[in-house]
Design a protein around this motif. Structure first.
Motif, PDB file in Angstrom:
ATOM      1  N   ILE A   8      16.517 -15.006   9.038  1.00 36.68           N
ATOM      2  CA  ILE A   8      16.453 -14.218  10.280  1.00 36.68           C
ATOM      3  C   ILE A   8      16.344 -15.132  11.502  1.00 36.68           C
ATOM      4  CG2 ILE A   8      15.013 -12.570  11.570  1.00 36.68           C
ATOM      5  CD1 ILE A   8      14.479 -11.283   8.757  1.00 36.68           C
ATOM      6  N   ARG A   9      15.499 -16.174  11.367  1.00 37.85           N
ATOM      7  CA  ARG A   9      15.261 -17.063  12.513  1.00 37.85           C
ATOM      8  C   ARG A   9      16.474 -17.923  12.849  1.00 37.85           C
ATOM      9  NH1 ARG A   9      11.360 -20.032   9.978  1.00 37.85           N
ATOM     10  NH2 ARG A   9      11.435 -21.492  11.702  1.00 37.85           N
ATOM     11  N   TYR A  10      17.282 -18.244  11.843  1.00 42.18           N
ATOM     12  CA  TYR A  10      18.439 -19.109  12.111  1.00 42.18           C
ATOM     13  C   TYR A  10      19.765 -18.339  12.131  1.00 42.18           C
ATOM     14  CZ  TYR A  10      14.984 -22.709  11.534  1.00 42.18           C
ATOM     15  OH  TYR A  10      13.865 -23.482  11.706  1.00 42.18           O
ATOM     16  N   LEU A  37       7.403 -26.625   7.488  1.00 39.46           N
ATOM     17  CA  LEU A  37       6.849 -26.783   6.137  1.00 39.46           C
ATOM     18  C   LEU A  37       7.340 -25.691   5.177  1.00 39.46           C
ATOM     19  CD1 LEU A  37       3.147 -27.594   7.108  1.00 39.46           C
ATOM     20  CD2 LEU A  37       4.860 -29.187   6.277  1.00 39.46           C
ATOM     21  N   GLY A  38       8.080 -24.713   5.722  1.00 39.11           N
ATOM     22  CA  GLY A  38       8.498 -23.558   4.918  1.00 39.11           C
ATOM     23  C   GLY A  38       9.233 -23.938   3.642  1.00 39.11           C
ATOM     24  N   LEU A  39      10.283 -24.736   3.784  1.00 36.20           N
ATOM     25  CA  LEU A  39      11.088 -25.060   2.596  1.00 36.20           C
ATOM     26  C   LEU A  39      10.351 -26.000   1.638  1.00 36.20           C
ATOM     27  CD1 LEU A  39      14.752 -25.341   3.962  1.00 36.20           C
ATOM     28  CD2 LEU A  39      13.691 -23.481   2.683  1.00 36.20           C
ATOM     29  N   ALA A  40       9.412 -26.808   2.187  1.00 31.44           N
ATOM     30  CA  ALA A  40       8.600 -27.669   1.301  1.00 31.44           C
ATOM     31  C   ALA A  40       7.730 -26.779   0.414  1.00 31.44           C
ATOM     32  CB  ALA A  40       7.736 -28.611   2.125  1.00 31.44           C
ATOM     33  N   GLY A  48       8.871 -20.136  15.942  1.00 31.79           N
ATOM     34  CA  GLY A  48       7.568 -20.151  15.260  1.00 31.79           C
ATOM     35  C   GLY A  48       7.569 -20.926  13.950  1.00 31.79           C
ATOM     36  N   GLY A  49       8.536 -21.823  13.775  1.00 32.77           N
ATOM     37  CA  GLY A  49       8.603 -22.598  12.523  1.00 32.77           C
ATOM     38  C   GLY A  49       7.607 -23.744  12.518  1.00 32.77           C
ATOM     39  N   THR A  50       7.138 -24.075  11.312  1.00 33.47           N
ATOM     40  CA  THR A  50       6.195 -25.190  11.204  1.00 33.47           C
ATOM     41  C   THR A  50       6.865 -26.432  10.593  1.00 33.47           C
ATOM     42  OG1 THR A  50       5.560 -24.468   8.995  1.00 33.47           O
ATOM     43  CG2 THR A  50       4.229 -23.660  10.842  1.00 33.47           C
ATOM     44  N   GLY A 102      23.964 -22.123  10.127  1.00 35.03           N
ATOM     45  CA  GLY A 102      24.378 -23.052   9.073  1.00 35.03           C
ATOM     46  C   GLY A 102      23.791 -24.447   9.263  1.00 35.03           C
ATOM     47  N   VAL A 103      23.993 -25.278   8.259  1.00 36.93           N
ATOM     48  CA  VAL A 103      23.452 -26.638   8.287  1.00 36.93           C
ATOM     49  C   VAL A 103      24.565 -27.610   7.891  1.00 36.93           C
ATOM     50  CG1 VAL A 103      21.681 -28.182   7.310  1.00 36.93           C
ATOM     51  CG2 VAL A 103      21.202 -25.744   7.524  1.00 36.93           C
ATOM     52  N   ALA A 104      24.701 -28.704   8.641  1.00 33.99           N
ATOM     53  CA  ALA A 104      25.728 -29.702   8.302  1.00 33.99           C
ATOM     54  C   ALA A 104      25.352 -30.380   6.983  1.00 33.99           C
ATOM     55  CB  ALA A 104      25.830 -30.734   9.408  1.00 33.99           C
ATOM     56  N   PHE A 151       8.309 -31.242   7.358  1.00 34.81           N
ATOM     57  CA  PHE A 151       8.576 -31.448   8.794  1.00 34.81           C
ATOM     58  C   PHE A 151      10.018 -31.850   9.103  1.00 34.81           C
ATOM     59  CE2 PHE A 151       3.935 -32.374   8.538  1.00 34.81           C
ATOM     60  CZ  PHE A 151       3.520 -31.244   9.217  1.00 34.81           C
ATOM     61  N   TYR A 152      10.910 -31.726   8.099  1.00 32.43           N
ATOM     62  CA  TYR A 152      12.307 -32.060   8.405  1.00 32.43           C
ATOM     63  C   TYR A 152      12.956 -30.844   9.042  1.00 32.43           C
ATOM     64  CZ  TYR A 152      16.937 -34.031   8.129  1.00 32.43           C
ATOM     65  OH  TYR A 152      18.163 -34.532   8.473  1.00 32.43           O
ATOM     66  N   ARG A 153      13.485 -31.029  10.233  1.00 31.99           N
ATOM     67  CA  ARG A 153      14.152 -29.920  10.908  1.00 31.99           C
ATOM     68  C   ARG A 153      15.481 -30.411  11.447  1.00 31.99           C
ATOM     69  NH1 ARG A 153       8.545 -29.792  13.419  1.00 31.99           N
ATOM     70  NH2 ARG A 153       7.762 -27.682  13.112  1.00 31.99           N
ATOM     71  N   VAL A 154      16.471 -29.542  11.371  1.00 34.41           N
ATOM     72  CA  VAL A 154      17.777 -29.927  11.915  1.00 34.41           C
ATOM     73  C   VAL A 154      17.711 -29.771  13.433  1.00 34.41           C
ATOM     74  CG1 VAL A 154      20.248 -29.428  11.901  1.00 34.41           C
ATOM     75  CG2 VAL A 154      18.889 -29.124   9.810  1.00 34.41           C
ATOM     76  N   ASP A 155      17.212 -28.624  13.859  1.00 33.79           N
ATOM     77  CA  ASP A 155      17.113 -28.356  15.298  1.00 33.79           C
ATOM     78  C   ASP A 155      15.632 -28.092  15.607  1.00 33.79           C
ATOM     79  OD1 ASP A 155      17.089 -27.344  17.838  1.00 33.79           O
ATOM     80  OD2 ASP A 155      18.818 -25.997  17.550  1.00 33.79           O
ATOM     81  N   ARG A 156      14.958 -29.141  16.064  1.00 36.54           N
ATOM     82  CA  ARG A 156      13.520 -29.067  16.311  1.00 36.54           C
ATOM     83  C   ARG A 156      13.166 -27.936  17.293  1.00 36.54           C
ATOM     84  NH1 ARG A 156       9.287 -32.496  15.060  1.00 36.54           N
ATOM     85  NH2 ARG A 156      10.679 -33.570  13.644  1.00 36.54           N
TER      86      ARG A 156
HETATM   87  P1  ADP Z   1      11.059 -24.469   9.824  1.00 34.36           P
HETATM   88  O1  ADP Z   1       9.705 -23.993   9.983  1.00 34.36           O
HETATM   89  O2  ADP Z   1      11.458 -25.473  10.840  1.00 34.36           O
HETATM   90  O3  ADP Z   1      12.046 -23.367   9.672  1.00 34.36           O
HETATM   91  P2  ADP Z   1      11.662 -24.998   7.054  1.00 34.36           P
HETATM   92  O4  ADP Z   1      11.062 -25.974   6.125  1.00 34.36           O
HETATM   93  O5  ADP Z   1      11.572 -23.577   6.693  1.00 34.36           O
HETATM   94  O6  ADP Z   1      11.046 -25.320   8.462  1.00 34.36           O
HETATM   95  O7  ADP Z   1      13.185 -25.379   7.215  1.00 34.36           O
HETATM   96  C1  ADP Z   1      13.553 -26.705   7.490  1.00 34.36           C
HETATM   97  C2  ADP Z   1      14.785 -26.751   8.324  1.00 34.36           C
HETATM   98  O8  ADP Z   1      15.895 -26.254   7.583  1.00 34.36           O
HETATM   99  C3  ADP Z   1      14.740 -25.862   9.540  1.00 34.36           C
HETATM  100  O9  ADP Z   1      14.149 -26.502  10.644  1.00 34.36           O
HETATM  101  C4  ADP Z   1      16.198 -25.564   9.797  1.00 34.36           C
HETATM  102  O10 ADP Z   1      16.777 -26.617  10.557  1.00 34.36           O
HETATM  103  C5  ADP Z   1      16.817 -25.589   8.400  1.00 34.36           C
HETATM  104  N1  ADP Z   1      17.012 -24.221   7.875  1.00 34.36           N
HETATM  105  C6  ADP Z   1      16.214 -23.581   6.999  1.00 34.36           C
HETATM  106  N2  ADP Z   1      16.729 -22.381   6.683  1.00 34.36           N
HETATM  107  C7  ADP Z   1      17.877 -22.257   7.375  1.00 34.36           C
HETATM  108  C8  ADP Z   1      18.895 -21.245   7.462  1.00 34.36           C
HETATM  109  N3  ADP Z   1      18.821 -20.089   6.793  1.00 34.36           N
HETATM  110  N4  ADP Z   1      19.952 -21.465   8.270  1.00 34.36           N
HETATM  111  C9  ADP Z   1      20.055 -22.641   8.951  1.00 34.36           C
HETATM  112  N5  ADP Z   1      19.140 -23.628   8.898  1.00 34.36           N
HETATM  113  C10 ADP Z   1      18.066 -23.447   8.113  1.00 34.36           C
END
Ligand code: ADP
Length: 436
Positions: free
Chosen positions: A336-338, A395-398, A391-393, A366-368, A379-384
């Motif tokens: 939803i956020r992306y 840490l979600g995907l970790a 409201g992202g931290t 999307g993500v490259a 703390f890895y983020r594509v677009d900080r």
């Molecule tokens: P965040 O709190 O920044 O969302 P996450 O660990 O959940 O942290 O995700 C890490 C990064 O992965 C995000 O900052 C974003 O760049 C990328 N990302 C995660 N989910 C998506 C998605 N559905 N579409 C595009 N990018 C995503």
């Protein structure tokens, strides 16, 4: 009587006495000439037999390998029998020592630390296998070579020469730059030294990961704290802010506080997941019910900006409901956020090739490809900026990765920049519960 005396008595009794008796008999029966002749013949025969046996033994001793051990009867037979027995014992003993040496060498080669014995002139005497990987020492090629000629790192020769250096020498071998070793020198006997090398690459990596993590957490907390403290300064100055501004600042401060709270919550979740290997309890999770809950949460987060589709075609899933909810919820919230307003999000639970597959597919940013392998890092983020704004931290995907790991599930990410992403969690078949 000594052993030698006993042997001499035995020899005289068995060999010399019969010849003497025969000679005396011949003397009395045929005259002195016959007596002397029999005695001389007997002695000559005795000398011949002994010379022959000693020559056979000497020839065997010259080259014992592969040749049969000499055989004989009488006194020589007794001697050779004892010699053969002694030789057998020696061979057995040597084989025992060799077997022990081989198993000792095997054990030394299995030791993960590099071990090299050098003499007073630092010439290599012995080394184990790990020393080959750590220091490039290989036997027999480097037997007798000075170790400084193989390890040319500046400072190593001085370290080796210093009698009792308190701290280990840190070595980064040029051939394997990514690996780090610590070296210690232990005195061995009067003049030899034992050079012990330890691979500390992983320990260093963990250390650097820990300090990076602490730096990241501090950085993440610093930004909202700076904002809050800035506003607080305004608050103390009654004249500088009117009631309207005060309300606005309080609102912004509450946003930052919420951000800090969600960061601390995620950090606590991560540390709890890392502290335990497996979920505390597991149950059969009704996936239709869980997906219904995810839809409600997703709709509330999307606030009508996206079209949400939920498909549940699979059976119940055995696992920890709270953890699964947290992992799946993170994937839905990310989608939803992306995904810009007007986009589509599909949440699906299905069975594929016997495995349970939970997937979230979005038509978002999307993500490259180059970022995909690192997305689950803390703390890895594509677009900080976008992550923070939504409201992202970081840490979600970790957290998702950890939870899936605890459920023996695998995460697969397919994404195309500008076209959307699909996050797929595949659970093993034994976690699926078919309805009774
Ligand atoms: P965040 O709190 O920044 O969302 P996450 O660990 O959940 O942290 O995700 C890490 C990064 O992965 C995000 O900052 C974003 O760049 C990328 N990302 C995660 N989910 C998506 C998605 N559905 N579409 C595009 N990018 C995503």
């Amino acid at each position: 009587m000594t052993r030698r005396g006993a042997w001499l008595a035995k020899f005289l009794l068995r060999r010399v006495l019969p010849i003497g008796c025969l000679a005396v008999l011949a003397w009395f029966s045929h005259g002195p000439v016959w007596g002397w002749a029999i005695a001389a013949l007997g002695w000559a025969l005795l000398v011949l037999v002994h010379s022959w046996q000693s020559a056979a033994l000497a020839a065997w001793l010259d080259s014992p390998d592969g040749r049969p051990f000499p055989q004989a009867g009488g006194a020589w037979g007794e001697v050779l029998g004892k010699l053969a027995h002694w030789l057998n014992e020696q061979t057995q003993h040597r084989e025992d020592v060799e077997t022990r040496l081989r198993s000792f060498r095997g054990a030394m080669d299995a030791v993960p630390d590099g071990l090299v014995i050098v003499d007073a002139g630092h010439r290599i005497q012995w080394s184990n296998r790990a020393a080959g990987a750590h220091l490039g020492v290989r036997l027999p090629r480097d037997d007798g070579v000075m170790i400084e000629h193989l390890v040319r790192t500046p400072g190593f020769a001085e370290y080796l020469a210093s009698a009792d250096a308190p701290s280990p020498f840190v070595l980064q071998v040029p051939a394997a730059r990514t690996r780090v070793y610590t070296i210690r020198v232990v005195p061995l006997g009067d003049a030899n030294k034992l050079v012990v090398s330890l691979d500390v690459t992983d320990a260093r990596r963990v250390e650097s990961m820990r300090s990076t993590f602490v730096a990241n957490v501090s950085h993440e907390l610093r930004t909202p704290l700076t904002v809050v403290s800035g506003f607080l300064e305004y608050f103390t100055d009654e004249a500088a802010v009117d009631a309207e501004q005060r309300k606005q600042f309080a609102h912004l401060m509450s946003d930052q506080t919420a951000r800090m709270l969600s960061l601390v919550d995620d950090l606590l979740t991560l540390s709890r997941l890392e502290a335990e290997d497996a979920p505390a309890s597991e149950e059969d999770v009704d996936m239709a019910d869980l997906l219904k809950q995810l839809r409600a949460e997703g709709q509330s987060l999307s606030d009508g900006r996206h079209r949400l589709e939920v498909i549940c075609q699979g059976p119940a899933l055995h696992g920890n409901r709270k953890e699964l909810h947290s992992a799946f919820g993170n994937l839905v919230s990310n989608a939803i956020r992306y995904t810009p307003a007007g986009g589509e999000i599909r949440i699906e639970w299905a069975v594929s090739d016997g495995c349970g597959v939970f997937s979230v597919c979005d038509s978002g940013v999307g993500v490259a490809a180059e970022h995909l392998p690192r997305l689950t890092e803390r703390f890895y983020r594509v677009d900080r900026g976008r992550s923070r704004d939504t409201g992202g931290t970081g840490l979600g995907l970790a957290i998702v990765k950890h939870i899936l790991l605890r459920h023996q599930a695998k995460l697969k990410i397919d994404s195309e920049l500008g076209a959307g992403s699909t996050f797929r969690a595949t659970f093993p078949d034994w976690r699926l519960r078919t309805p009774a």
